[in-house]
Design a protein around this motif. Structure first.
Motif, PDB file in Angstrom:
ATOM      1  N   HIS A 157       0.858  -1.208   0.000  1.00 52.91           N
ATOM      2  CA  HIS A 157       0.000   0.000   0.000  1.00 52.91           C
ATOM      3  C   HIS A 157       0.887   1.248   0.000  1.00 52.91           C
ATOM      4  O   HIS A 157       0.993   1.961   1.013  1.00 52.91           O
ATOM      5  CB  HIS A 157      -0.876  -0.066   1.256  1.00 52.91           C
ATOM      6  N   ASP A 200     -10.513   6.460  -5.607  1.00 49.24           N
ATOM      7  CA  ASP A 200     -10.344   5.183  -4.899  1.00 49.24           C
ATOM      8  C   ASP A 200     -10.783   4.098  -5.877  1.00 49.24           C
ATOM      9  O   ASP A 200     -11.971   3.832  -6.043  1.00 49.24           O
ATOM     10  CB  ASP A 200     -11.203   5.187  -3.620  1.00 49.24           C
ATOM     11  N   GLU A 259      -0.965   1.172  -5.299  1.00 51.47           N
ATOM     12  CA  GLU A 259      -0.816  -0.013  -4.447  1.00 51.47           C
ATOM     13  C   GLU A 259      -0.875  -1.267  -5.309  1.00 51.47           C
ATOM     14  O   GLU A 259      -1.881  -1.537  -5.947  1.00 51.47           O
ATOM     15  CB  GLU A 259      -1.941  -0.009  -3.419  1.00 51.47           C
TER      16      GLU A 259
HETATM   17  C1  BG6 Z   1      -7.056   2.039   0.140  1.00 52.78           C
HETATM   18  C2  BG6 Z   1      -8.524   1.758  -0.014  1.00 52.78           C
HETATM   19  O1  BG6 Z   1      -6.316   0.912  -0.246  1.00 52.78           O
HETATM   20  O2  BG6 Z   1      -6.767   2.318   1.518  1.00 52.78           O
HETATM   21  C3  BG6 Z   1      -9.338   2.926   0.515  1.00 52.78           C
HETATM   22  O3  BG6 Z   1      -8.839   1.513  -1.387  1.00 52.78           O
HETATM   23  C4  BG6 Z   1      -8.942   3.232   1.964  1.00 52.78           C
HETATM   24  O4  BG6 Z   1     -10.731   2.622   0.426  1.00 52.78           O
HETATM   25  C5  BG6 Z   1      -7.444   3.451   2.012  1.00 52.78           C
HETATM   26  O5  BG6 Z   1      -9.655   4.369   2.401  1.00 52.78           O
HETATM   27  C6  BG6 Z   1      -6.898   3.762   3.410  1.00 52.78           C
HETATM   28  O6  BG6 Z   1      -7.312   2.809   4.332  1.00 52.78           O
HETATM   29  P1  BG6 Z   1      -6.951   2.956   5.857  1.00 52.78           P
HETATM   30  O7  BG6 Z   1      -7.554   1.767   6.549  1.00 52.78           O
HETATM   31  O8  BG6 Z   1      -5.455   2.974   5.957  1.00 52.78           O
HETATM   32  O9  BG6 Z   1      -7.554   4.259   6.307  1.00 52.78           O
END
Ligand code: BG6
Length: 284
Positions: A157, A200, A259
């Motif tokens: 990510h 997203d 990601e």
């Molecule tokens: C992304 C998702 O990978 O991560 C999003 O597609 C999400 O929907 C984002 O908001 C961040 O997630 P988190 O749990 O780190 O706030």
């Protein structure tokens, strides 16, 4: 020392001056510098004490992307799984003339009782970070060391540090189908991606191995995938940014998440099986 261990993080230093830092919490890579320039975004409000997933860097999503859905066994796990919120171990490090390497490990004996009950499988994760003068590779190996098959998603990510969201273009996904999680709709990518509002998206089964994140006339990054087929593109924009306590209201101008992973479908891993996937980032 090419690899040095501080209390909470591992620092890789390459003779060229390139460096990387990886927190043991989540095995989250929080910094990658080349020519003294930071290439990875870490929020100024990121919480680094292990009480919350680190906002920025490369959190590792495993074994579920987003929130699992009942009746799937991942349904009660926290969003994006437990790998990014568990304490990993540095298991190995080495260096040669070209590459500085550190390996981190997490297995079922190291996660909390709570997560173990939610996801009762015997697994081993080995995460390898390889730093060269001009690249960083992050490689995940998932092993099923138990006697029951399990399903998993995974994602590197990656939060990239960018000069300004208005200048950024993502190239290499044109013609790909995606699911738009903001509009809750499917669509086909037409040309480059520009960030003009909340984005997203999940692009499944991306064909080309390389994509580019271009920063206008300020260079950019090439992302090469090996063994992972999906790409998620995320920028929270104004409202979502305001709703995140560990992210500054204006920080969406300076980051984009691209990601690489396996999230559109679960991967089924048989007892005794293993799976590997990686990305190589290089500066353009
Ligand atoms: C992304 C998702 O990978 O991560 C999003 O597609 C999400 O929907 C984002 O908001 C961040 O997630 P988190 O749990 O780190 O706030």
């Amino acid at each position: 020392m090419p690899v040095s261990q501080q209390s909470d993080k591992t620092v890789l230093t390459h003779p060229s001056g390139a460096s990387a830092e990886i927190y043991l919490f989540g095995a989250t890579l929080t910094s990658w510098k080349i020519a003294n320039k930071e290439r990875i975004f870490l929020s100024g409000k990121a919480i680094l004490d292990g009480s919350k997933a680190i906002r920025g860097g490369i959190p590792l999503v495993f074994p579920v992307f987003g929130k699992g859905k009942a009746p799937h066994v991942t349904a009660s796990l926290p969003q994006h799984g437990f790998a990014r919120i568990s304490h990993w171990k540095l298991v190995n490090s080495s260096d040669d003339a070209h590459t500085v390497t550190a390996q981190f490990g997490l297995d079922h004996t190291m996660i909390s009782e709570e997560y173990r009950k939610m996801w009762p499988f015997d697994f081993s994760l080995i995460y390898t970070v390889k730093l060269t003068a001009d690249t960083v590779e992050t490689h995940l190996k998932v092993q099923n060391i138990g006697d029951k098959a399990f399903d998993f998603n995974t994602l590197l990510h990656t939060y990239f540090s960018i000069p300004d969201e208005s200048k950024v273009r993502v190239v290499g996904l044109s013609g790909m189908d995606y699911v738009d999680k903001v509009l809750m709709a499917s669509a086909k990518q037409d040309g480059e991606i520009a960030i003009r509002s909340e984005v997203d998206r999940v692009y499944a089964n991306v064909q080309s191995t390389d994509l580019q994140i271009l920063y206008g006339n300020e260079g950019g990054i090439n992302l090469r995938r090996n063994g992972v087929s999906d790409i998620v593109v995320w920028n929270p924009w104004v409202e979502k940014s305001a709703g995140m306590a560990d992210f500054g209201d204006e920080e969406y101008h300076r980051m984009i998440c691209i990601e690489a992973g396996q999230v559109a479908e679960f991967i089924a891993l048989a007892a005794g099986g293993s799976w590997e996937g990686s990305q190589i980032l290089s500066v353009l």
